[in-house]
Design an enzyme around this catalytic site. Sequence first.
Site, PDB file in Angstrom:
ATOM      1  N   GLU A 189     -35.315  31.758  55.967  1.00  0.00           N
ATOM      2  CA  GLU A 189     -35.889  32.053  57.340  1.00  0.00           C
ATOM      3  C   GLU A 189     -37.259  31.641  57.150  1.00  0.00           C
ATOM      4  O   GLU A 189     -38.193  32.044  56.532  1.00  0.00           O
ATOM      5  CB  GLU A 189     -35.854  33.458  57.472  1.00  0.00           C
ATOM      6  CG  GLU A 189     -36.496  33.895  58.815  1.00  0.00           C
ATOM      7  CD  GLU A 189     -36.795  35.475  58.977  1.00  0.00           C
ATOM      8  OE1 GLU A 189     -36.564  35.651  60.215  1.00  0.00           O
ATOM      9  OE2 GLU A 189     -37.043  36.132  57.990  1.00  0.00           O
ATOM     10  N   GLY A 191     -21.990  53.415  61.699  1.00  0.00           N
ATOM     11  CA  GLY A 191     -20.904  53.601  60.802  1.00  0.00           C
ATOM     12  C   GLY A 191     -20.013  52.322  60.516  1.00  0.00           C
ATOM     13  O   GLY A 191     -19.140  52.474  59.589  1.00  0.00           O
ATOM     14  N   ASP A 213     -34.535  36.063  53.469  1.00  0.00           N
ATOM     15  CA  ASP A 213     -35.419  36.712  54.451  1.00  0.00           C
ATOM     16  C   ASP A 213     -36.979  36.404  54.286  1.00  0.00           C
ATOM     17  O   ASP A 213     -37.149  36.268  53.111  1.00  0.00           O
ATOM     18  CB  ASP A 213     -35.177  38.343  54.436  1.00  0.00           C
ATOM     19  CG  ASP A 213     -35.803  38.688  55.802  1.00  0.00           C
ATOM     20  OD1 ASP A 213     -35.536  38.523  56.631  1.00  0.00           O
ATOM     21  OD2 ASP A 213     -36.716  39.722  55.604  1.00  0.00           O
TER      22      ASP A 213
END
Length: 625
Positions: free
Chosen positions: A375, A179, A346
């Site tokens: 990365e 959440g 990424d």
Amino acid sequence: MSVFRALLAPLAAVSFLAASPVLAGSPLPLVRPAARPTPPVRVDPTYWFVGMKNPKLQLLVHAPGIAASQVALAAYPGVTLDGFQKLESANYLLVNLTVSPQAQPGQLRLQFKGNKSFTQTYELRPRNQEAARTQGLTQADFIYMLMPDRFSNGDPRNDVVKGTRVSRVARDSMYARHGGDLRGIQNHFDYLKQLGVTAIWPTPLIENDMPKASYHGYAVTDCYKIDPRYGTNAEYGQFVRAAHANGLKVVQDIVLNHWGTNNYLYLDQPAADWFHHFPTFTRSNYNAYALNDPHGSALDRKLENDGWFDTTMADVNQSNPLVATYSTQNFLWWVESTGLDGYRIDTYPYSDPQFLMDWGKALADEYPKLTLYGEAWEGTPSEQAFFAQNIFPPVNGFKSNLPGVLDFITTFAIADALKGGDLNKIYQSLQSDWLYTDATRNVTFLDNHDMSRFYSVIGEDFAKYKMGIAWLLTLRGIPQLYYGTEVLMKNFSDPDGKVREDFPGGWAGDKLNYFKERPGQAGAAFDYVSKLANYRKAHPVLSSGKLMQFIPQDGIYTYFRYNEADCVMVIANNTDQAKTVDGTRFAERTSGFASGVEVVSGVGVSDLKSLTVPARTVWVVELRK
């Protein structure tokens, strides 16, 4: 995103609204995200801009049977229709435009004539003044990395969004949604500023409508939409503006190599060659060494670049020029729409090498201040440097134009030094900086969402913790802290959900609220990070100063950050006994200085020629004349 996460994981076009800057704590507009049926006609990019340096624009139009249509452009000064192109799927049509420098903002009218004739409007917007103020990051910055789903729930109304594949919140499950959202991050800007943070890096915010483990965000299902569980596109634009108004920069985490298998472009593929396909499911070999191995095989290179990262992450064929253009336009669009300051990329080595070069150039041409770092989780300094701007000649046609990478080599060196006592690995990791065009653009860190948490790695030893923090905030490069490291959050990545736990206090009713109270060592850790980070922020010598290091001797490692006016000595005793150090060895840097002050404790250092450093301690000493 790491290979380890992939192996451990379970298998399995909204416009931005113009708005004035929003300060932390002020309400976002009450535009509630809601699932909507797929529009009869979808156009990517959602809108475009006049005045872009590259005048070419490729529109991907998606609608049932659209390929049977002919396309015309109603007269619009400065915009010409270069043609349209059918793809394998009957549901797609490419429309190619030239938007000249003379074109003005307004509504284009594209006329489709076929089985069903219609006119589609398409908006050209003025350049975003926020994008013009994209700041980029420098060594003066301190990045706070967080997982938005696990940081703070600021708006419970978007916890469950009707029509999404995950229709519940379950904080007791490491694979479920918890959440957290954009509002939750913004509610705690003051906390981040108190810590000394200057930039925020959330893991991907783009829609990830996957049925399982969708919280991490690395399986994008709509390239042009913020995940509605985090907020709306408009709220994200306001989030960036609010961050800037609070002196905080924003880094967007992006994935070039793969999309989620529930992405509409995979469910209804424009053409078979938009993705890499094999007769049976084929993973990447996760081995970037194949890309520059002078004795390597074409098969190994193909498996690295074309194999799938995971069963739910379709590998995108970036060697297809249409796909490459689609992807490049998408990331230009996000910068222009929001004014974000940087991209963290990424799985950088897994993308097509030629695409990486073209993509990097396109972004740098349009936004020269935009920070890019990737990365590249590699095991040697040379292999890591291969994926950043470096001194190497092209290898297999690839010459990286990526300004910086995540500095895993230094991360491993710090952990090894604190676990086993070998300081030479830190020295050697920095000695390897000659491989880079500019190693100061690398991002240094102690842990992240794919790794065991730093405090656990070092055996929950608080003295060692302070040593690691001191190195992080005084070495060269752009330091990054993983959320919760500042309050000693701990665990091992077995599986990775254990290092992605909720930040205490981010949810109403949490028993602990580290945003407000940090008892015991959690408070001491926060204070140590805050004191050193804010000192660094106020003293440019620690960010823009040169670095000189001395070869470690007898468990002592010493280096200096210095400029013409100032000098800071960082001296570490990595043994379990106090050490008296002959300071005359450092005369080439200490000459002209008579004493110093340890900047965290405020304790004076009266004699620079003989220093007695306590066990398991790093001193950060501001030298005084």
